[in-house]
Scaffold this motif. Sequence first.
Motif, PDB file in Angstrom:
ATOM      1  N   THR A 174     -37.967  77.202  71.385  1.00  0.00           N
ATOM      2  CA  THR A 174     -37.928  75.759  71.145  1.00  0.00           C
ATOM      3  C   THR A 174     -38.077  75.457  69.652  1.00  0.00           C
TER       4      THR A 174
ATOM      5  N   VAL B  65     -35.193  73.697  67.253  1.00  0.00           N
ATOM      6  CA  VAL B  65     -35.509  72.434  66.573  1.00  0.00           C
ATOM      7  C   VAL B  65     -35.385  72.588  65.063  1.00  0.00           C
TER       8      VAL B  65
ATOM      9  N   SER C 104     -32.549  70.297  63.029  1.00  0.00           N
ATOM     10  CA  SER C 104     -33.080  69.148  62.293  1.00  0.00           C
ATOM     11  C   SER C 104     -32.283  68.752  61.060  1.00  0.00           C
TER      12      SER C 104
ATOM     13  N   THR D 116     -28.341  67.225  68.320  1.00  0.00           N
ATOM     14  CA  THR D 116     -29.153  67.030  69.526  1.00  0.00           C
ATOM     15  C   THR D 116     -28.625  67.776  70.745  1.00  0.00           C
ATOM     16  N   GLN D 117     -27.399  68.264  70.700  1.00  0.00           N
ATOM     17  CA  GLN D 117     -26.837  68.983  71.840  1.00  0.00           C
ATOM     18  C   GLN D 117     -27.081  70.483  71.662  1.00  0.00           C
TER      19      GLN D 117
ATOM     20  N   ARG E  66     -35.767  68.748  75.911  1.00  0.00           N
ATOM     21  CA  ARG E  66     -35.642  67.340  76.314  1.00  0.00           C
ATOM     22  C   ARG E  66     -36.834  66.528  75.782  1.00  0.00           C
ATOM     23  N   ALA E  67     -38.001  67.115  75.809  1.00  0.00           N
ATOM     24  CA  ALA E  67     -39.191  66.415  75.321  1.00  0.00           C
ATOM     25  C   ALA E  67     -39.091  66.114  73.830  1.00  0.00           C
ATOM     26  N   ARG E  68     -38.210  66.822  73.132  1.00  0.00           N
ATOM     27  CA  ARG E  68     -38.004  66.600  71.708  1.00  0.00           C
ATOM     28  C   ARG E  68     -36.721  65.833  71.432  1.00  0.00           C
ATOM     29  N   GLY E  69     -36.203  65.177  72.459  1.00  0.00           N
ATOM     30  CA  GLY E  69     -35.043  64.316  72.288  1.00  0.00           C
ATOM     31  C   GLY E  69     -33.711  65.034  72.249  1.00  0.00           C
ATOM     32  N   MET E  70     -33.653  66.263  72.700  1.00  0.00           N
ATOM     33  CA  MET E  70     -32.413  67.031  72.667  1.00  0.00           C
ATOM     34  C   MET E  70     -31.843  67.152  74.078  1.00  0.00           C
ATOM     35  N   THR E  71     -30.552  67.479  74.151  1.00  0.00           N
ATOM     36  CA  THR E  71     -29.866  67.594  75.447  1.00  0.00           C
ATOM     37  C   THR E  71     -29.392  69.023  75.649  1.00  0.00           C
TER      38      THR E  71
END
Length: 795
Positions: A686, A690, A694, A699-700, A722-727
């Motif tokens: 993770t 990230v 960044s 985000t994908q 997902r918790a970090r705004g990613m898909t």
Amino acid sequence: MMQAFVMETRTDSGLAATACVKPTRLRVQVSGAVQGVGFRPFVHRLATRYKLAGFVLNDCDGVLLEVEGRDVDDFVEALAHEQPPLARVDGLKVTAVPFQGSRDFEIRESHTGAPRTRMVPDAATCDACIKDLFDPTSRFYLYPFVTCTHCGPRFTITRRLPYDRPQTTMSAFAPCGACAQDYRDPSNRRFHAEAIACGVCGPRLSHPIDGIADALKDGRIVAVKGIGGFHLMCDAHNETAVAELRRRKRRESKPFAVMADGASVDLIAAPTVAERTLLHLSARPVVVMRRGPVLLAPSVAPGLDRIGVMLAHAPVHHLLLRALGGDQTALVATSANFGGEPLVIDDGEACHRLAGIADLIVTHDRGIAVRADDSVMACIDHAPVYLRRARGFVPEPIELREDGPSTLGVGGLLKATVTVTRGREAFVSQHIGDLDTAATIRLYEETTRRLLENLGVALEAIGCDLHPDLPSTRFSAHLADAAGVPVFAVQHHAAHLDAVVAEQQLRGPMIGVALDGHGQGDDGGAWGGELMRLDGSKWRRLGHLAPLDLPGGDRAALEPWRMGVAALIALGRAGEAAGRFPEIELADTLARAWSRPGGGTTTTSMGRLFDAASALLGLRTHQSYEGQAAMELEALVRVPRCLFGGYRIDAGVLDFRPLLAALPDLNGDPCLGAELFHGTLVEGLTAWVVEAASPDGLTQVAFGGGCFMNRVLTEGLAAALRARGMTPWLPRAVPANDGGLSLGQAYAARRSASLPHSQTASNRMPMDPGRSRPGSEAHPDTPTSNDMHGAFDHG
């Protein structure tokens, strides 16, 4: 002057009809999966409902029909929205034609030519046919080949298109008077059912059902011919029988799939709602799920907390389960072959090759035109995934985002498939197997040629693996020479990620995480834990797992203790090798040899990292099937937990040495070790993703590679991102393992073929598959992958 329009409007529920000026007579071309699914009888019933005259027939593009009368527009509306259960309509092309004054509606003989339609997958016996099977008043009572337009074999009995009885293996059986009457009766669900047959005129089993059931009750091993090949069956509760099957098949530990009826499933397994839905799909796949309260023989799936279960999908299976009786009835049902060989489909071949395995060989005289193993599925991250895609799903196409050149992806070495693209569709073949025997390579080449012939495409490009010595790469060179088309070499892990991009129809730049056992990198090295940036036809390696030595090359994939030694070397603790692996005389010697400076072979593989962890925890020093160590490690996890400081990230390199250092010191607690290992992997991966995403605000994230068949790892990483705004995007239409490589290769070749040569990405350049690319010498050993859960391949 004829009036014409094309109706191809799509909604979430399928095609939507559009209003049109009402003509007197309409010609309608229907494209999609519309042959062998009762579509012509369906059209006949619609025409009768609206009192229309005309005709319907199968042709090269699908189904062609003409109707005339007062309510033709209502007919077209119904045609778009009411379809047979197995049909899939992709488009309706409607043209006004001159009125002919026809009086009747008829089903005509098919038009032949270069095919542009497609075959339909096999479908499990429908409820109506099961009712006939056990109805003493039905002429199909206890007949093991009952079928109708809504069920039964399609793909596996079809020699060529269009789908008509003379083109199938049913051509040898002339219908009796009763079957011929059903075939001609528009009110009968067997109206124009090409596989229709009964006990008077159809195929027959070589042995009575009661005799087969008695053999199974007595603990014997029985080979039973089914839809796409033979199964080896025995009582799944009988440890002696299951262990003997393992001995005879030379399959030490790889889990067997189990066949059961609906009442038995809840006793031998604990399916979730989603897994139960998968069980009841018309494909009847093997579904991997947790064990239930009633224990099966220990040898069914040793060392694992999950089993692969499927429901009966052919009439003979229903008859067998009924004859065996009891709510706890379960049969081992594994592919009838020796490891690495193609599935047996021919009666004579079965009697020859299976004589040393089966006590009883049950054949029948309906031929199998195409081998198709059982499909294997699971639910990961709240949705279905394939572990193997074959019977019941192939040859259903995968829809692509846009049209493009017709290309071929030839796959890799393991879990081989091939993919052909045509227009906006990608056709992925059934699972073929590992290309390590002459027989499997012949099957692979036959499957490729058959797929190309049935789709009627003129190839414009081919995608293959970077490794020049794979049978698939060499085969691509021969095909390219014959067709006069370019071959694009696609890096193994980029192909894994391209498969996700293709099936999910993704756009724009994104991060890709590829985790598996092995794939040749651009530098000729053994990659397997890769972080990439994807953008259209280009990809760039952003990072990788910290390399570990690969003592013995390919042998490390079979002997996890070697990766345990590699981990100790990386930790500066090579002197512990002899004490850590006292039963292995070579361990100390290997540790000393690989500790010397010399630049030995290394790997960035996540699969080998799992092997190292398993060895350090004392779980497994040797494995008898691919991914065994990793699967057994996953089976120990109840609640993943993270080891503080268990990883480091430096210039894109993700280093789990702090985690590996902690594993040998857990006082013999493998469960704790498994939980720390999985939880720390999730945290480290993770942070890695990230950090890379960044700078550009990406985000994908695409997941590819066989390690993403590990439920704990995949679900943990997906939730954290997902918790970090990613898909996160997982492979859903093809397996995450090497079974999906061919789709990624075909998709990459298609995009590269569309570019001017000067714009072709350097890592997808046309190449001579017979030679290594400059600067990319082949790995000295044949590549091996550690695609987790490949064990449930059931082969």
